[in-house]
Design a protein around this motif. Structure first.
Motif, mmCIF file in Angstrom:
data_model
loop_
_atom_site.group_PDB
_atom_site.id
_atom_site.type_symbol
_atom_site.label_atom_id
_atom_site.label_comp_id
_atom_site.label_asym_id
_atom_site.label_seq_id
_atom_site.Cartn_x
_atom_site.Cartn_y
_atom_site.Cartn_z
ATOM 1 N N VAL A 197 -7.432 14.649 30.875
ATOM 2 C CA VAL A 197 -7.956 13.934 32.043
ATOM 3 C C VAL A 197 -9.201 13.142 31.662
ATOM 4 N N LYS A 198 -10.078 13.745 30.876
ATOM 5 C CA LYS A 198 -11.299 13.043 30.475
ATOM 6 C C LYS A 198 -10.982 11.821 29.627
ATOM 7 N N GLY A 199 -10.020 11.955 28.724
ATOM 8 C CA GLY A 199 -9.643 10.810 27.905
ATOM 9 C C GLY A 199 -9.080 9.679 28.737
ATOM 10 N N ALA A 200 -8.385 10.021 29.821
ATOM 11 C CA ALA A 200 -7.757 9.004 30.657
ATOM 12 C C ALA A 200 -8.737 8.321 31.597
ATOM 13 N N TYR A 228 -6.604 9.119 25.945
ATOM 14 C CA TYR A 228 -6.948 7.741 25.573
ATOM 15 C C TYR A 228 -5.718 6.831 25.664
ATOM 16 N N ARG A 229 -4.577 7.342 25.281
ATOM 17 C CA ARG A 229 -3.357 6.530 25.318
ATOM 18 C C ARG A 229 -3.009 6.152 26.757
ATOM 19 N N VAL A 230 -3.273 7.070 27.675
ATOM 20 C CA VAL A 230 -3.043 6.775 29.091
ATOM 21 C C VAL A 230 -4.056 5.739 29.577
ATOM 22 N N GLN A 231 -5.313 5.928 29.211
ATOM 23 C CA GLN A 231 -6.365 5.001 29.635
ATOM 24 C C GLN A 231 -6.064 3.577 29.177
#
Length: 256
Positions: A26-29, A223-226
């Protein structure tokens, strides 16, 4: 096992790793919410001191990645831009950390659950949270102090920063980097403070270190989601998750 992690069972350790993996994702996104998710979930099966210790090192390492994702120069400039907020946060994390042992479990959970639920619920309902900042420097000091007061006790100082970023209409990439920089420096202060209080020693320190790889793995997936998905839609789902997390903290304060 007992030498490293004290009285924690294999089941508790496995659940903690799973929670951190999801919180890191969640944080990466979306750039935030990791400590909120961890504390809310940890409080269901871990003592308050272990729950707080557990989030400290994963928070430190994930924010290191987030702060410097675009390189050193942008991170340093962001630290300069938000220096007042940072100073207020760091100073009051160091001060309020000394009070952790004096806060009863019910008070600790309510201090987290009520503002988190209110903040995330307002966002989910589409209510405007931006403040009219006629004096930006004063707002930075005040919100930084508030974040620091909560941070030393709970490990969470994000909501005041999010309100400030909304109020100043900061672009997405800059906002995510600002969160990383502020959270990173706050995490360093929190670690230093609780090395002093004795919280980050022995089994609690090893427990926190155990969770770092899961946090980083989750964050890289996030990160990939973001980078690829609609940020606004995913942020809305995250707001709903934060409401549930806050309500869970309130429930635990009264019924666990």
């Amino acid at each position: 096992m007992e030498f490293l992690f004290g009285d924690l069972t294999a089941t508790q350790l496995g659940l903690a790793v799973a929670v951190v993996l999801f919180a890191g994702f969640v944080k990466g996104a979306v750039g935030f919410a990791m400590p909120l998710i961890m504390v809310s979930a940890f409080s269901a099966f871990l003592p308050a001191d272990v729950a707080l210790a557990g989030l400290i090192l994963p928070t430190l390492f994930t924010n290191l990645s987030q702060a410097f994702r675009q390189g050193w120069a942008p991170a340093v400039q962001t630290a300069r831009d938000y220096r007042r907020f940072l100073i207020g946060t760091v100073v009051f994390i160091l001060l309020s950390a000394q009070l952790f042992w004096l806060i009863p479990r019910m008070g600790y959970l309510l201090m987290l659950g009520v503002p988190v639920t209110a903040f995330a619920g307002a966002q989910l309902l589409g209510l405007p949270l931006a403040l009219k900042l006629e004096h930006r420097a004063r707002a930075e000091w005040i919100l930084g102090v508030i974040g620091g007061l909560y941070g030393g006790i709970s490990g969470i100082w994000g909501p005041p920063l999010l309100v400030y970023l909304l109020s100043t209409n900061v672009p997405k990439v800059q906002a995510v980097r600002a969160q990383g920089v502020v959270f990173l420096i706050g995490a360093i202060a929190l670690l230093a403070a609780h090395l002093g209080t004795g919280l980050m020693q022995g089994p609690r320190l090893w427990f926190s270190a155990l969770l770092v790889p899961a946090a980083m793995a989750g964050m890289w997936a996030g990160y990939r989601v973001q980078d690829r998905l609609d940020q606004a839609r995913f942020r809305r789902w995250t707001q709903g998750l934060l409401v549930l997390s806050g309500l869970n903290l309130i429930r635990q304060a009264f019924w666990d």
